[in-house]
Design a protein around this motif. Structure first.
Motif, PDB file in Angstrom:
ATOM      1  N   UNK A   1      54.663  10.717  47.176  1.00 44.84           N
ATOM      2  CA  UNK A   1      55.524   9.557  47.291  1.00 44.84           C
ATOM      3  C   UNK A   1      55.145   8.686  48.487  1.00 44.84           C
ATOM      4  N   UNK A   2      54.539   9.304  49.503  1.00 43.72           N
ATOM      5  CA  UNK A   2      54.083   8.566  50.684  1.00 43.72           C
ATOM      6  C   UNK A   2      53.041   9.393  51.424  1.00 43.72           C
ATOM      7  N   UNK A   3      52.017   8.714  51.912  1.00 43.13           N
ATOM      8  CA  UNK A   3      50.938   9.390  52.632  1.00 43.13           C
ATOM      9  C   UNK A   3      50.922   8.873  54.067  1.00 43.13           C
ATOM     10  N   UNK A   4      50.912   9.795  55.005  1.00 41.70           N
ATOM     11  CA  UNK A   4      50.985   9.464  56.423  1.00 41.70           C
ATOM     12  C   UNK A   4      49.600   9.638  57.044  1.00 41.70           C
ATOM     13  N   UNK A   5      48.915   8.525  57.260  1.00 40.45           N
ATOM     14  CA  UNK A   5      47.547   8.557  57.788  1.00 40.45           C
ATOM     15  C   UNK A   5      47.580   8.626  59.322  1.00 40.45           C
ATOM     16  N   UNK A   6      48.045   9.762  59.819  1.00 40.62           N
ATOM     17  CA  UNK A   6      48.259   9.920  61.257  1.00 40.62           C
ATOM     18  C   UNK A   6      47.137  10.727  61.907  1.00 40.62           C
ATOM     19  N   UNK A   7      47.207  10.820  63.227  1.00 45.24           N
ATOM     20  CA  UNK A   7      46.286  11.607  64.035  1.00 45.24           C
ATOM     21  C   UNK A   7      44.843  11.213  63.757  1.00 45.24           C
TER      22      UNK A   7
ATOM     23  N   UNK B   1      52.681  -3.870  52.111  1.00 43.20           N
ATOM     24  CA  UNK B   1      52.161  -4.151  50.765  1.00 43.20           C
ATOM     25  C   UNK B   1      52.534  -3.036  49.796  1.00 43.20           C
ATOM     26  N   UNK B   2      52.491  -1.797  50.266  1.00 49.38           N
ATOM     27  CA  UNK B   2      52.835  -0.670  49.395  1.00 49.38           C
ATOM     28  C   UNK B   2      54.320  -0.702  49.024  1.00 49.38           C
ATOM     29  N   UNK B   3      55.161  -1.153  49.942  1.00 51.93           N
ATOM     30  CA  UNK B   3      56.592  -1.291  49.631  1.00 51.93           C
ATOM     31  C   UNK B   3      56.796  -2.391  48.601  1.00 51.93           C
ATOM     32  N   UNK B   4      56.119  -3.513  48.790  1.00 50.40           N
ATOM     33  CA  UNK B   4      56.239  -4.647  47.877  1.00 50.40           C
ATOM     34  C   UNK B   4      55.846  -4.258  46.453  1.00 50.40           C
TER      35      UNK B   4
ATOM     36  N   UNK C   1      54.109   2.876  60.972  1.00 56.29           N
ATOM     37  CA  UNK C   1      53.314   1.820  60.346  1.00 56.29           C
ATOM     38  C   UNK C   1      52.058   2.340  59.666  1.00 56.29           C
ATOM     39  N   UNK C   2      51.744   3.632  59.843  1.00 57.16           N
ATOM     40  CA  UNK C   2      50.571   4.188  59.178  1.00 57.16           C
ATOM     41  C   UNK C   2      50.941   5.030  57.960  1.00 57.16           C
ATOM     42  N   UNK C   3      52.139   4.799  57.446  1.00 58.87           N
ATOM     43  CA  UNK C   3      52.571   5.449  56.201  1.00 58.87           C
ATOM     44  C   UNK C   3      52.380   4.475  55.038  1.00 58.87           C
ATOM     45  N   UNK C   4      51.776   4.957  53.971  1.00 62.60           N
ATOM     46  CA  UNK C   4      51.581   4.152  52.764  1.00 62.60           C
ATOM     47  C   UNK C   4      52.405   4.778  51.641  1.00 62.60           C
ATOM     48  N   UNK C   5      53.253   3.979  51.025  1.00 68.02           N
ATOM     49  CA  UNK C   5      54.147   4.479  49.987  1.00 68.02           C
ATOM     50  C   UNK C   5      53.523   4.325  48.605  1.00 68.02           C
ATOM     51  N   UNK C   6      53.730   5.333  47.769  1.00 72.90           N
ATOM     52  CA  UNK C   6      53.286   5.262  46.377  1.00 72.90           C
ATOM     53  C   UNK C   6      54.486   5.333  45.431  1.00 72.90           C
ATOM     54  N   UNK C   7      55.676   5.293  46.008  1.00 76.90           N
ATOM     55  CA  UNK C   7      56.920   5.367  45.254  1.00 76.90           C
ATOM     56  C   UNK C   7      57.886   4.327  45.822  1.00 76.90           C
ATOM     57  N   UNK C   8      58.845   3.931  45.032  1.00 82.09           N
ATOM     58  CA  UNK C   8      59.862   2.969  45.448  1.00 82.09           C
ATOM     59  C   UNK C   8      60.740   3.594  46.530  1.00 82.09           C
TER      60      UNK C   8
ATOM     61  N   UNK D   1      45.996  -0.865  48.543  1.00 83.92           N
ATOM     62  CA  UNK D   1      46.954  -1.829  49.068  1.00 83.92           C
ATOM     63  C   UNK D   1      46.325  -2.729  50.132  1.00 83.92           C
ATOM     64  N   UNK D   2      45.398  -2.180  50.911  1.00 81.13           N
ATOM     65  CA  UNK D   2      44.775  -2.953  51.999  1.00 81.13           C
ATOM     66  C   UNK D   2      44.044  -4.184  51.475  1.00 81.13           C
ATOM     67  N   UNK D   3      43.450  -4.079  50.302  1.00 77.98           N
ATOM     68  CA  UNK D   3      42.680  -5.200  49.752  1.00 77.98           C
ATOM     69  C   UNK D   3      43.534  -6.440  49.536  1.00 77.98           C
ATOM     70  N   UNK D   4      44.842  -6.246  49.429  1.00 79.23           N
ATOM     71  CA  UNK D   4      45.731  -7.365  49.125  1.00 79.23           C
ATOM     72  C   UNK D   4      46.456  -7.892  50.374  1.00 79.23           C
ATOM     73  N   UNK D   5      46.067  -7.402  51.536  1.00 74.20           N
ATOM     74  CA  UNK D   5      46.713  -7.845  52.772  1.00 74.20           C
ATOM     75  C   UNK D   5      45.849  -8.879  53.479  1.00 74.20           C
ATOM     76  N   UNK D   6      46.432  -9.668  54.373  1.00 72.09           N
ATOM     77  CA  UNK D   6      45.655 -10.659  55.134  1.00 72.09           C
ATOM     78  C   UNK D   6      44.768 -10.025  56.207  1.00 72.09           C
ATOM     79  N   UNK D   7      44.859  -8.710  56.350  1.00 72.91           N
ATOM     80  CA  UNK D   7      44.062  -7.999  57.367  1.00 72.91           C
ATOM     81  C   UNK D   7      42.909  -7.204  56.757  1.00 72.91           C
TER      82      UNK D   7
END
Length: 323
Positions: free
Chosen positions: A241-247, A29-32, A118-125, A266-272
């Motif tokens: 530009x991207x946040x890695x929600x790891x560990x 969703x963040x990429x989109x 898969x736990x990286x969220x992008x805030x930039x193109x 971004x999560x609010x707009x996903x089917x999950x």
């Protein structure tokens, strides 16, 4: 071709099993939402069997939200058959962490390919990453931020792997230069090393560092920022530009994670979304305590393994003498 001067496609690769589908949806969703209309974003999901429901849900995101984003599933079961049960894993890791090494051979038509956890969220193109000149480099990477801040991890990198703690990179974001990757035969050498040695702390990441640390280009660290308070002091979220929600920095588990608002935006707009909310509501104080204990155990493991007979640096030196 994916280079902006040669084409319009931006290939982005993820590797998951079913457990990570909800988190991947947020990354997609963040990429989109940050995509440019000047490019076509091809998202490839490497797997060895994803449930049909998860495939449909993830694929539906591009169908409903964008005209220039596609989602495709790529089965790598055949690649993993011969080596999967021989590779060393620790704790919560699954074989999905190894899929990324096959990327250049799976997608021979691309000069550059972006891999992201898969736990990286992008805030930039993400297309802006493809501006990086990687001539002569295997990867574009960011330095691992946590390793230098924790003495046991830093010592592990230097005394077990034989690398500089300040150069050790995080493999959660890799911009592949496919030509150089193939030229240096990284895929074959990676498998060879993983079967020969045991990298205990971060298996695939440790191995890629050992093999490629002299052939990486360090890019802007804001493309892979860990939401650890000590690491982001004085920085503004909008500049990342991207946040890695790891560990242990998981907003789907805890409500005190830095930049969690970015994740939930971004999560609010996903089917999950409902599933992610349910995950957080079910996380207990005991869960948090157990996560803290697991993190401390990892720190202790890094310290203990340096003196063990599995020490990669000593084994490699011994093999060199015998050879």
């Amino acid at each position: 071709m994916v280079d902006k001067s040669n084409g319009k496609e931006i290939p982005v690769v993820f590797a998951i099993d079913d457990n990570y589908a909800p988190f991947l949806s947020v990354s997609i969703q963040s990429i989109i939402e940050n995509a440019s209309q000047d490019f076509y974003y091809k998202i490839f999901i490497l797997n060895t069997g994803i449930e049909k429901e998860n495939q449909e849900l993830l694929a539906s995101m591009s169908e409903k939200c964008a005209t220039n984003v596609s989602v495709e599933f790529v089965d790598v079961a055949d690649r993993m058959t011969e080596i999967g049960d021989k590779l060393h894993l620790r704790d919560y890791y699954t074989n999905a962490i190894f899929y990324r090494v096959f990327i250049p051979s799976l997608f021979p038509g691309y000069e550059k390919i972006l891999y992201a956890d898969s736990d990286i969220v992008f805030t930039e193109d993400v297309s802006k990453l493809f501006d990086e000149n990687l001539d002569g480099y295997v990867f574009g990477v960011t330095r691992d931020e946590i390793v230098p801040t924790i003495p046991s991890f830093a010592d592990y990198v230097e005394q077990f792997l034989g690398l500089n703690r300040n150069d050790y990179f995080n493999s959660g974001l890799l911009l592949f230069n496919s030509k150089e990757y193939k030229k240096q035969n990284v895929e074959h050498r990676f498998i060879e090393y993983m079967l020969k040695y045991k990298f205990e702390i971060a298996p695939d990441q440790d191995c890629l560092n050992v093999l490629c640390i002299d052939s990486v280009k360090y890019i802007d660290p804001k493309w892979n920022k860990t939401p650890m308070p000590e690491l982001v002091a004085g920085e503004k979220g909008k500049e990342l530009k991207a946040i890695h929600f790891k560990m242990k920095f998981r907003p789907w588990k805890y409500d005190d994670i830095l930049y969690q608002d970015v994740f939930w935006k971004y999560a609010t707009k996903t089917p999950y979304y409902d599933m992610l909310l349910d995950m957080r509501s079910k996380t207990t104080a005991e869960d948090k305590l157990n996560d803290e204990k697991a993190f401390l155990r990892l720190i202790g493991m890094a310290k203990d393994i340096i003196e063990s007979d599995k020490n990669f640096l000593r084994l490699q030196k011994a093999n060199a003498k015998r050879g």
